[in-house]
Design a protein around this motif. Structure first.
Motif, short mmCIF file in Angstrom:
data_model
loop_
_atom_site.label_atom_id
_atom_site.label_comp_id
_atom_site.label_asym_id
_atom_site.label_seq_id
_atom_site.Cartn_x
_atom_site.Cartn_y
_atom_site.Cartn_z
N GLY A 1 -6.29 -3.41 -17.27
CA GLY A 1 -7.18 -2.99 -18.35
C GLY A 1 -8.64 -3.27 -18.07
N ARG A 2 -8.97 -3.53 -16.81
CA ARG A 2 -10.37 -3.76 -16.44
C ARG A 2 -10.55 -3.33 -14.99
NH1 ARG A 2 -7.93 -8.92 -16.01
NH2 ARG A 2 -8.35 -10.00 -14.05
N PRO A 3 -11.74 -2.86 -14.64
CA PRO A 3 -11.96 -2.39 -13.26
C PRO A 3 -12.00 -3.55 -12.28
CG PRO A 3 -14.00 -2.29 -14.52
CD PRO A 3 -12.93 -2.66 -15.49
N ILE A 4 -11.29 -3.39 -11.17
CA ILE A 4 -11.26 -4.38 -10.10
C ILE A 4 -11.80 -3.74 -8.84
CG2 ILE A 4 -9.82 -5.98 -8.80
CD1 ILE A 4 -9.85 -6.59 -11.75
N ALA A 5 -12.80 -4.35 -8.23
CA ALA A 5 -13.36 -3.81 -6.99
C ALA A 5 -12.32 -3.86 -5.88
CB ALA A 5 -14.59 -4.62 -6.59
N ALA A 6 -12.44 -2.94 -4.94
CA ALA A 6 -11.46 -2.83 -3.84
C ALA A 6 -12.17 -2.74 -2.51
CB ALA A 6 -10.57 -1.62 -4.05
N VAL A 7 -11.62 -3.40 -1.51
CA VAL A 7 -12.08 -3.21 -0.14
C VAL A 7 -11.05 -2.34 0.56
CG1 VAL A 7 -13.46 -5.30 0.08
CG2 VAL A 7 -11.03 -5.41 0.54
N THR A 8 -11.51 -1.32 1.24
CA THR A 8 -10.61 -0.33 1.83
C THR A 8 -11.09 0.04 3.22
OG1 THR A 8 -11.87 1.60 1.08
CG2 THR A 8 -10.27 0.66 -0.46
N TYR A 9 -10.21 0.68 3.96
CA TYR A 9 -10.66 1.42 5.12
C TYR A 9 -11.33 2.67 4.60
CZ TYR A 9 -7.94 -1.80 7.93
OH TYR A 9 -7.46 -2.93 8.52
N SER A 10 -12.02 3.39 5.45
CA SER A 10 -12.84 4.50 4.98
C SER A 10 -12.01 5.52 4.21
CB SER A 10 -13.52 5.20 6.17
OG SER A 10 -12.55 5.79 7.01
N VAL A 11 -12.55 5.98 3.10
CA VAL A 11 -11.94 7.04 2.32
C VAL A 11 -12.91 8.21 2.28
CG1 VAL A 11 -10.57 5.48 0.90
CG2 VAL A 11 -12.88 6.07 0.17
N SER A 12 -12.43 9.36 1.86
CA SER A 12 -13.29 10.53 1.83
C SER A 12 -14.40 10.35 0.80
CB SER A 12 -12.46 11.77 1.48
OG SER A 12 -12.06 11.74 0.12
N ARG A 13 -15.48 11.06 1.00
CA ARG A 13 -16.59 10.98 0.05
C ARG A 13 -16.19 11.48 -1.33
NH1 ARG A 13 -21.81 13.01 3.71
NH2 ARG A 13 -21.75 11.28 5.21
N SER B 1 -13.15 11.25 -2.72
CA SER B 1 -12.37 10.20 -3.37
C SER B 1 -13.26 9.06 -3.83
CB SER B 1 -11.29 9.68 -2.41
OG SER B 1 -10.39 10.69 -2.04
N GLU B 2 -14.26 8.72 -3.04
CA GLU B 2 -15.19 7.67 -3.43
C GLU B 2 -16.00 8.08 -4.64
OE1 GLU B 2 -18.45 4.70 -1.27
OE2 GLU B 2 -17.68 6.46 -0.22
N PHE B 3 -16.41 9.35 -4.69
CA PHE B 3 -17.18 9.85 -5.84
C PHE B 3 -16.36 9.83 -7.12
CE2 PHE B 3 -18.22 13.56 -8.50
CZ PHE B 3 -19.52 13.23 -8.87
N LEU B 4 -15.07 10.17 -7.01
CA LEU B 4 -14.21 10.25 -8.19
C LEU B 4 -13.70 8.89 -8.63
CD1 LEU B 4 -12.08 13.39 -7.22
CD2 LEU B 4 -13.94 13.30 -8.90
N SER B 5 -13.78 7.88 -7.78
CA SER B 5 -13.17 6.59 -8.09
C SER B 5 -13.88 5.91 -9.27
CB SER B 5 -13.25 5.68 -6.86
OG SER B 5 -12.76 4.39 -7.18
N HIS C 1 0.84 -1.20 0.00
CA HIS C 1 0.00 0.00 0.00
C HIS C 1 0.88 1.25 0.00
CE1 HIS C 1 -3.67 2.04 0.12
NE2 HIS C 1 -4.03 1.89 1.38
N ARG C 2 0.86 1.97 -1.13
CA ARG C 2 1.64 3.20 -1.24
C ARG C 2 0.76 4.45 -1.22
NH1 ARG C 2 5.72 1.37 0.86
NH2 ARG C 2 6.97 3.14 0.19
N THR C 3 -0.37 4.44 -1.96
CA THR C 3 -1.35 5.53 -1.92
C THR C 3 -2.73 4.91 -2.06
OG1 THR C 3 -1.67 6.04 -4.27
CG2 THR C 3 0.32 6.92 -3.23
N LEU C 4 -3.77 5.75 -1.87
CA LEU C 4 -5.13 5.21 -2.03
C LEU C 4 -5.44 4.90 -3.48
CD1 LEU C 4 -7.07 7.65 -3.29
CD2 LEU C 4 -6.94 8.51 -0.97
N LEU C 5 -4.55 5.27 -4.41
CA LEU C 5 -4.75 5.00 -5.83
C LEU C 5 -4.24 3.63 -6.24
CD1 LEU C 5 -3.61 8.48 -7.21
CD2 LEU C 5 -5.96 7.67 -6.96
N ASP C 6 -3.71 2.85 -5.31
CA ASP C 6 -3.19 1.51 -5.64
C ASP C 6 -4.20 0.67 -6.42
OD1 ASP C 6 -0.78 2.07 -4.40
OD2 ASP C 6 -1.38 1.19 -2.49
#
Length: 512
Positions: free
Chosen positions: A329-341, A343-347, A315-320
């Motif tokens: 080349g395809r979206p992979i779902a991620a489980v995370t600790y809470s992130v800002s709203r 960042s979640e909106f832009l993801s 884990h280097r940044t929340l963009l990992d």
């Protein structure tokens, strides 16, 4: 008091000081230009200014820097330093200054230690630093990382928890003020060694049994003390600026900020709006370098009974997870600790927050794996230095289909992570770098005989094995530190904050 006049130094250079048999001796050293290679304290005031007041505070400091320089060299050292203190501290909260001193400055101080001065300083059993810098700015680093016993420094004035920008009596510790402060705090026998680098240090050096000068011309010929030679490495640090902000670099940083923010918005929009198979090429066109190594696994089969692959990443940044998806080349779902709203909106990928309830989290992860591939960062938080934190073992209990992934991020101007600031700005700061980079290395899939289900291994054995595999690929040191250790060191808490009223009194984890 001995009077000193210009000309040759009355003291020998530090190279002539023996460090053998000094365990029972006391040493008193100046800081800028003596313990540190750099003679100017401006970069450290700039770091504090940006941390407590952002770009406007840094701009204010930069505008007053020429006045500080003129006063320092033409009038008095004391007046020049007072201008820097006023520009960086005026009306800032003292707790914010202390926080910056604890979380931001140690990394930069540790990277600037003079090897010859440190050789002598570290050999002595009792260490004292006597500096014109504000005590609130230097004490945390000196005591926590260098084992300094006594810090004698300039004291700042405060009013209702805020710095006024002025200093308390007897003023800035330079020249005779330094000598008087040393006599006050060390009334016993004279210290064995005094280290300084300029004529204004001579008064306190003359009170020591031996005095040595760190010559200016030697500093361009030597590098700083290697981090592995320090008594305590700076594993965790915070702050947004990645470079040591000398006046020219601080000026360039302020010029780049509006351009960088616009560029970051364009890069984020490309990553969020384009189909994932095009994001890699869009990033390259926009100056974001993505390097993929190893052989990624194919997309999961849709046949019944086949669950997805669990990608276990450093884990280097929340963009990992986003750069992992970019590499695949395809979206992979991620489980995370809470992130800002924000960042979640832009993801551009699905992000699901962990609840800290082991059974609920396990059920959630199993359900997501039934739907396809999933990425998890078991360290639970980021680390900027070449260390891996302890891997949580929960993931190893849930599937044998595990692919370790080694992630490396590159940032030249700004850090895209924070422990104390607003995490919604993390992706913006990462993409504000002129040419940020990510290296994604896919390691070999975990053999079934080393997994929990197929090999009968415990979840902790699996987690430790994967941590070592990723650490070996990156050349990083594996540790047993956790996210709690990081937040305790940087933010003074354990990384959790209570939810707002009406949310059941739960505890919410702070973000990456």
């Amino acid at each position: 008091m001995v009077a000193f006049t210009g000309g040759a130094s009355p003291f020998r250079t530090v190279e002539h000081c023996s460090s053998a048999g000094r365990e029972g001796h006391s040493v008193v050293a100046d800081m800028d230009g003596t313990l540190l290679l750099g003679r100017s304290s401006f970069p450290y005031f700039a770091l504090v200014a940006y941390d407590v007041g952002g770009p406007l505070r840094l701009l204010f400091l930069l505008l007053l820097a020429p006045l500080a320089g003129l006063l320092y060299y033409l009038a008095s050292e004391s007046a020049g330093i007072q201008v820097l203190i006023f520009a960086a501290f005026a009306w800032a909260r003292v707790e914010d200054i202390e926080s910056a001193a604890r979380a931001v400055l140690p990394k930069f101080y540790a990277a600037d230690l003079h090897p010859e001065a440190w050789r002598v300083f570290s050999a002595c059993g009792r260490r004292c630093v006597l500096t014109a810098n504000p005590r609130v700015m230097v004490e945390a680093f000196l005591k926590d990382y260098l084992g300094v016993h006594l810090v004698i420094a300039t004291e700042i004035q405060t009013y209702r928890g805020r710095a006024t920008g002025f200093v308390s009596r007897p003023g800035v510790l330079v020249g005779r003020n330094k000598a008087a402060a040393m006599r006050k705090h060390m009334p016993e026998a004279a210290p064995e060694i005094g280290l300084g680098d300029r004529e204004s240090d001579y008064p306190f050096m003359s009170l020591c049994q031996e005095g040595y000068v760190v010559p200016r011309e030697s500093k361009s010929k030597v590098g700083p003390v290697p981090w592995e030679s320090l008594p305590k490495p700076v594993m965790f640090h915070d702050g947004r600026l990645a470079l040591r902000p000398t006046p020219p670099l601080a000026f360039l940083t302020l010029l780049w900020l509006p351009v960088g923010f616009l560029l970051a918005c364009i890069r984020i929009a490309a990553g969020s709006l384009l189909p994932m198979r095009f994001v890699y090429h869009a990033f390259r066109a926009l100056g974001v370098r993505v390097t993929v190594r190893g052989t990624p696994p194919p997309a999961p089969s849709k046949s019944a009974g086949h669950s997805g692959v669990l990608f276990v990443c450093s884990h280097r940044t929340l963009l990992d997870p986003i750069f992992l998806s970019t590499a695949l080349g395809r979206p992979i779902a991620a489980v995370t600790y809470s992130v800002s709203r924000l960042s979640e909106f832009l993801s551009p990928i699905l992000t699901v927050a962990l609840t800290r309830d082991r059974e609920r989290d396990a059920a959630m992860i199993k359900g997501l794996l039934q739907d396809g591939d999933l990425v998890i960062c078991p360290e639970g938080t980021t680390c900027r230095e070449p260390f891996l934190l302890r891997f949580s073992a929960l993931f190893a209990e849930l599937t044998d289909e595990i692919v370790p992934v080694a992630m490396v991020s590159g940032m030249s101007m700004f850090h895209g992570t924070t422990a104390r600031g607003w995490k919604g700005m993390d992706p913006f700061y990462f993409f504000m770098n002129p040419s940020p980079s990510y290296e994604v290395t896919f390691l070999d899939k975990l053999p079934r005989e080393l997994a929990c289900g197929g090999g009968g291994k415990s979840s902790h054995e699996v987690a430790n094995y994967i941590q070592r595999a990723i650490g070996s690929a990156l050349g990083y040191e594996c540790t047993q530190f956790t996210r709690k250790d990081k937040y305790k060191a940087l933010a003074g808490n354990d990384g959790t904050v209570p939810e707002k009223k009406g949310e059941g009194g739960r505890i919410k984890l702070m973000g990456c």
